[in-house]
Design an enzyme around this catalytic site. Structure first.
Site, PDB file in Angstrom:
ATOM      1  N   ASP A   1      37.157  42.945  46.979  1.00  0.00           N
ATOM      2  CA  ASP A   1      36.820  43.445  46.275  1.00  0.00           C
ATOM      3  C   ASP A   1      35.391  43.859  47.437  1.00  0.00           C
ATOM      4  O   ASP A   1      34.708  43.191  47.994  1.00  0.00           O
ATOM      5  CB  ASP A   1      36.016  43.573  45.006  1.00  0.00           C
ATOM      6  CG  ASP A   1      35.544  44.907  44.008  1.00  0.00           C
ATOM      7  OD1 ASP A   1      35.429  45.644  44.715  1.00  0.00           O
ATOM      8  OD2 ASP A   1      37.130  44.788  44.032  1.00  0.00           O
TER       9      ASP A   1
ATOM     10  N   ASP B   1      27.185  37.979  32.290  1.00  0.00           N
ATOM     11  CA  ASP B   1      28.169  37.417  32.277  1.00  0.00           C
ATOM     12  C   ASP B   1      28.627  36.233  32.809  1.00  0.00           C
ATOM     13  O   ASP B   1      30.157  35.519  31.782  1.00  0.00           O
ATOM     14  CB  ASP B   1      29.043  38.985  31.836  1.00  0.00           C
ATOM     15  CG  ASP B   1      28.486  39.981  31.283  1.00  0.00           C
ATOM     16  OD1 ASP B   1      27.967  39.033  30.178  1.00  0.00           O
ATOM     17  OD2 ASP B   1      29.116  40.578  31.136  1.00  0.00           O
TER      18      ASP B   1
ATOM     19  N   HIS C   1      30.890  47.244  42.325  1.00  0.00           N
ATOM     20  CA  HIS C   1      32.586  47.272  41.651  1.00  0.00           C
ATOM     21  C   HIS C   1      32.816  45.285  42.025  1.00  0.00           C
ATOM     22  O   HIS C   1      33.716  45.715  41.216  1.00  0.00           O
ATOM     23  CB  HIS C   1      33.574  48.083  42.738  1.00  0.00           C
ATOM     24  CG  HIS C   1      34.549  48.385  42.666  1.00  0.00           C
ATOM     25  ND1 HIS C   1      35.282  47.587  42.694  1.00  0.00           N
ATOM     26  CD2 HIS C   1      35.380  49.872  42.127  1.00  0.00           C
ATOM     27  CE1 HIS C   1      36.765  48.020  42.771  1.00  0.00           C
ATOM     28  NE2 HIS C   1      36.711  49.043  41.381  1.00  0.00           N
TER      29      HIS C   1
ATOM     30  N   TYR D   1      53.772  47.808  47.223  1.00  0.00           N
ATOM     31  CA  TYR D   1      54.949  46.740  47.874  1.00  0.00           C
ATOM     32  C   TYR D   1      55.065  46.720  46.548  1.00  0.00           C
ATOM     33  O   TYR D   1      54.941  46.208  45.284  1.00  0.00           O
ATOM     34  CB  TYR D   1      53.760  45.823  48.067  1.00  0.00           C
ATOM     35  CG  TYR D   1      52.929  46.196  49.966  1.00  0.00           C
ATOM     36  CD1 TYR D   1      53.989  47.237  51.280  1.00  0.00           C
ATOM     37  CD2 TYR D   1      52.281  46.299  50.146  1.00  0.00           C
ATOM     38  CE1 TYR D   1      52.952  47.862  51.748  1.00  0.00           C
ATOM     39  CE2 TYR D   1      51.342  46.275  51.121  1.00  0.00           C
ATOM     40  CZ  TYR D   1      51.712  47.081  52.503  1.00  0.00           C
ATOM     41  OH  TYR D   1      51.206  47.208  53.395  1.00  0.00           O
TER      42      TYR D   1
ATOM     43  N   SER E   1      40.902  49.971  39.049  1.00  0.00           N
ATOM     44  CA  SER E   1      40.542  48.735  39.026  1.00  0.00           C
ATOM     45  C   SER E   1      40.562  48.328  37.753  1.00  0.00           C
ATOM     46  O   SER E   1      40.274  46.910  38.260  1.00  0.00           O
ATOM     47  CB  SER E   1      38.856  49.185  39.861  1.00  0.00           C
ATOM     48  OG  SER E   1      39.327  50.094  40.987  1.00  0.00           O
TER      49      SER E   1
END
Length: 436
Positions: A207, A215, A236, A337, A387
């Protein structure tokens, strides 16, 4: 939060127009060709002649007279130019697949003389990512050593998906948009004691990079940066890591005992490319990851990426990928895929999220609308996307592995346990993730 570059829609159109499939360039004549006009008629016969630079070109001959000079058109250089005109590819780069390791090694030796930079190569897959400075020299290399190449293709850009405004682009989309406003753990059967879920399992997050976050305190996170641009990290990647292994008391990750292998393959704008993703997959396999989460994607198939995914799966690694947020009727890659656990998003009512891509290869779905997670800068945010859904599935896979489920059986377990919704499999796969 995770906005796509505004060019995506136009990119998809351009991509469709210029896509050469797997770009089997070497199936067509890789010699320069002339375009003989129809006025020449059948009396002219094409023949190959040597140019002064030793390069082959096509000409025309006539036994009775000499044909007038015809303009020379190099189709291979034209293809390179068309590819570089597209905003969906990294300009001046190619991904090369070779017939043998010897062919790859020989290419590496001569590349510098042709002004070709080898940015990355891997002998296992017999592939290389290259940057060329002169299209003519690149074309000449492909021509002169055509027999050495199994495939030649562009390096497609890969994006972190954002969430578009609601539309009717995909008319079959269920249109769900009700937010969870929590982590979605209840829906997937994970709102219980899961403190040991993920123990001994390394999950690779390919990513934008994972930043420090409360956290993730106590979570083992190993960082690898393939981008190396020196820029601040996009948030992200932290979203994904906290949904997999976050330890927040209320909205923690699915498998908080997991180890996270942070492989940065996208920059501060959320932009990467298929070569980085393929390289990251190989790195993750070598580093002992048992699960690879890929919450980004490209709009086209690339041989290097496909083979990297196949390599990981052949070694017992579970590859989880986001379906994409383009409201499209096909999945992003690598989600498209075979044998990849492709993940769509559903809302709090269990309906396919309005933005979630559909497709024949869709495997499963998970909460992905209004999901609470960590973010860079120590923030807590509410976001939506396939995501987030993919991250929850990756956490679920890690939990199963830590509970002695065998990796080869994971797909069957996920399918059998999935909550059926009555929606077509192309929208939600086998159903919504439900953990035993």
């Amino acid at each position: 939060m995770n906005s796509w570059p505004k060019i995506f829609l136009s990119v998809s159109v351009v991509l469709c127009l210029i896509s050469f499939g797997a770009l089997g360039w070497l199936a067509f004549e890789t010699t320069a060709q002339t375009e003989a006009g129809t006025a020449a008629g059948p009396m002219f016969e094409r023949q190959k002649v040597k140019a002064t630079n030793g390069q082959e070109k096509s000409g025309a001959s006539n036994s009775a007279s000499v044909a007038p000079a015809l303009p020379i058109k190099d189709e291979l250089i034209d293809k390179l130019a068309k590819i570089n005109d597209s905003e969906s590819v990294v300009p001046g780069e190619l991904l090369l697949s070779f017939e043998s390791s010897e062919a790859l090694n020989a290419f590496r030796v001569r590349a510098g003389l042709a002004g070709i930079d080898v940015l990355y190569s891997d002998a296992r897959l017999k592939v290389a990512r290259v940057r060329y400075r002169e299209a003519q020299k690149m074309a000449q290399e492909l021509r002169d050593h055509a027999k050495d190449y199994a495939n030649v293709g562009p390096n497609y850009r890969a994006w972190v998906p954002g969430v578009p405004k609601e539309s009717t682009k995909d008319a079959s989309n269920a249109g769900g948009g009700v937010p969870f406003e929590n982590s979605g753990l209840d829906m997937i059967g994970a709102n219980r004691d899961r403190s040991r879920w993920g123990a001994g399992v390394k999950v690779a997050v390919l990513d934008t990079g994972v930043t420090d976050h409360p956290d993730l305190a106590g979570v083992k996170v190993t960082h690898v940066d393939l981008v190396k641009d020196g820029q601040p990290m996009h948030g992200h990647g932290t979203v994904i890591a906290t949904l997999i292994a976050g330890r927040d008391a209320v909205n923690g990750g699915v498998a908080p005992a997991s180890d996270i292998l942070d492989v940065r393959v996208a920059d501060s704008t959320g932009m990467g490319n298929t070569a980085f993703v393929a390289q990251g997959i190989l790195y993750a396999v070598d580093a002992g990851a048992r699960v690879i989460n890929i919450s980004l994607g490209a709009a086209a198939d690339a041989t290097m990426l496909r083979e990297a995914v196949a390599y990981a799966i052949s070694r017992g690694v579970t590859v989880v990928a986001a379906a994409g947020n383009e409201q499209a009727t096909s999945l992003a890659y690598p989600a498209g895929y075979d044998k990849v656990i492709s993940v769509a998003a559903v809302d709090a009512q269990g309906r396919q999220a309005y933005f979630s891509n559909s497709g024949e290869n869709l495997f499963i779905s998970a909460p992905g609308v209004g999901i609470v997670s960590g973010y860079s800068g120590g923030k807590t945010v509410i976001g939506s996307g396939t995501s987030q859904a993919a991250a929850l599935v990756s956490g679920g896979v890690s939990s199963l592995l830590s509970r002695n489920y065998q990796s080869a059986n994971i797909p069957m377990v996920l399918k059998n346990q999935a909550q059926r919704t009555g929606a077509p499999a192309s929208q939600v796969g086998a159903g919504i993730l439900r953990l035993p």
